[in-house]
Design a protein around this motif. Sequence first.
Motif, PDB file in Angstrom:
ATOM      1  N   HIS A  54       7.180   4.631  -1.661  1.00 15.00           N
ATOM      2  CA  HIS A  54       5.939   3.718  -2.008  1.00 15.00           C
ATOM      3  C   HIS A  54       4.752   4.845  -2.223  1.00 15.00           C
ATOM      4  O   HIS A  54       3.924   4.714  -3.002  1.00 15.00           O
ATOM      5  CB  HIS A  54       5.754   2.576  -1.119  1.00 15.00           C
ATOM      6  N   VAL A 105       1.734   5.756  -5.090  1.00 13.40           N
ATOM      7  CA  VAL A 105       0.485   5.183  -4.974  1.00 13.40           C
ATOM      8  C   VAL A 105      -0.462   6.382  -5.164  1.00 13.40           C
ATOM      9  O   VAL A 105      -1.599   6.340  -6.072  1.00 13.40           O
ATOM     10  CB  VAL A 105       0.040   4.560  -3.624  1.00 13.40           C
ATOM     11  N   HIS A 152      -3.337   5.403   2.619  1.00 18.78           N
ATOM     12  CA  HIS A 152      -3.864   4.353   2.525  1.00 18.78           C
ATOM     13  C   HIS A 152      -2.985   3.138   3.333  1.00 18.78           C
ATOM     14  O   HIS A 152      -3.379   2.233   3.867  1.00 18.78           O
ATOM     15  CB  HIS A 152      -3.745   3.756   1.157  1.00 18.78           C
ATOM     16  N   ASP A 153      -1.787   3.589   3.751  1.00 15.03           N
ATOM     17  CA  ASP A 153      -0.618   2.706   4.622  1.00 15.03           C
ATOM     18  C   ASP A 153      -0.504   3.244   5.829  1.00 15.03           C
ATOM     19  O   ASP A 153       0.512   2.665   6.439  1.00 15.03           O
ATOM     20  CB  ASP A 153       0.406   2.281   3.756  1.00 15.03           C
ATOM     21  N   LYS A 164       0.556   0.929   8.512  1.00 12.27           N
ATOM     22  CA  LYS A 164       1.767   0.082   8.492  1.00 12.27           C
ATOM     23  C   LYS A 164       2.662   0.651   9.572  1.00 12.27           C
ATOM     24  O   LYS A 164       3.581   0.148   9.930  1.00 12.27           O
ATOM     25  CB  LYS A 164       2.541   0.571   7.266  1.00 12.27           C
ATOM     26  N   HIS A 195      -8.141  -1.110   0.341  1.00 12.44           N
ATOM     27  CA  HIS A 195      -7.245  -1.504  -0.883  1.00 12.44           C
ATOM     28  C   HIS A 195      -6.812  -2.873  -0.958  1.00 12.44           C
ATOM     29  O   HIS A 195      -6.215  -3.413  -1.939  1.00 12.44           O
ATOM     30  CB  HIS A 195      -6.139  -0.367  -1.125  1.00 12.44           C
ATOM     31  N   ASP A 199      -2.233   0.659  -6.043  1.00 20.16           N
ATOM     32  CA  ASP A 199      -1.055   0.133  -5.111  1.00 20.16           C
ATOM     33  C   ASP A 199      -0.351  -1.015  -5.535  1.00 20.16           C
ATOM     34  O   ASP A 199       1.021  -0.880  -5.581  1.00 20.16           O
ATOM     35  CB  ASP A 199      -1.946  -0.361  -3.643  1.00 20.16           C
TER      36      ASP A 199
HETATM   37 FE   LIG Z   1       0.567   0.207  -0.180  1.00 20.60          FE
END
Ligand SMILES: [Fe+2]
Length: 426
Positions: free
Chosen positions: A238, A242, A270-271, A274, A323, A352
Amino acid sequence: MNKLNHKQVNMVELIICLTNAEDLISPELANHHQQVAYLAFKIAEQLNLPIKQKRELIMAGLLHDVGALSLNDRLELIENEPPSVQDHAFKGARLIEGFPPFCNAADIIRYHHVSWNNGEGITVRGSQVSLLSHIIHLADRIAVLVNRNHEIIGQITGIQNKILEQKNTTFMPELVDAFISMSVNEYIWLDIAYKPLLYILPSIVSFDIINLDSDEIINLTKIFANIIDFRSPFTANHTAGVAKTAEKLAELAGFSENECKMMLVAGYLHDLGKLAVKNEVLEKPSKLNVEEFNEIRSHTFYTYRLLQAIKEFETINIWASLHHEKINGKGYPFHLTGKDIPLGARIMAVADIFTAITENRPYRKGMTNEQVINVLNSMVNDQSICPFVVAILMDNFDLINEIRKEAQWKSSIEYNYFIEAENKKL
Ligand SMILES: [Fe+2]
Ligand SMILES: [Fe+2]
Ligand SMILES: [Fe+2]
């Protein structure tokens, strides 16, 4: 706008930011990496090893469990050393070996669970196991013996005895001797239990500042991206999609070359938050309940707080962490509206969504072009995303989609190489 001033981005600060993120995966093991780095450094000091090796130990200590990406993997490592323990060592080495400054750390990490085995552990399958791997092994086992819920000084004798019992079988005798001599110093134990250890570690070990140039920052944050994504086949490529989509959108929107690099870095990060989301939630095939949904939604908050530690990343942080904000104010976690969401963050939001709906996942195929266009248009209509950015995407749809696909294809190859390590038993 802040420039990505590469002269001031310190590698150790970035690695510490990563270990902070990892601590979010497993609060049970918070500080573990720092403790191992510190103990390994102290053992090296006792042995009068050269400064170069001490630095390598710190780096390897801070990164050594990077291949154990799920909470279960990590908890398993606390108890004893099950036969599967070598997997995460190989995986960790594979995650970081492509980044030249981590080359030595990767070699150390690859064998950090090889037992001394009365001297046989000096090699494994014909490969040399370095002294530094044996030091990390010992430091790791000392760190896991510490009971975090009890006062630490009272535990010293018990820990010394447990390590002594394994002298020559599990641990190299010279290292055990070094540990026993240094372990009379209470301050070493108090340091291990000291929560802010992370923040003072670089000064304790007099770690020189190692500055990275912008391409090195890109390469290092790409490793972060793999650490984030490779936790699960559901997210395996992913971030790569992105990041490359965002970079191209930025270029087409007129961003400078330096800003496009910043956008790529922001995409890779950006993640980051997570890492705080449990695998069961990331991979749940059915609908999420409220609690799980809240957990997922918290990820941009964590990205924001983690990146705040790096001053030079102020703008990158904003582009990365906003985002999920929406023009209409219905996004999260800050509920910013229109003008307060900078163009860089709007680009990230579109990159995204575009990647999420076009990418194939194990349980579903990506949308057709027509479906993608419909989704994006309806999100523009309800003022969720920026019409200007979507217009750029629509005008260059095939080009951007190709860039996304290629980035994700490359990342899949890296992912397959990474999971191969799982089968590679010693
Ligand atoms: Fe994402
Ligand atoms: Fe460990
Ligand atoms: Fe996200």
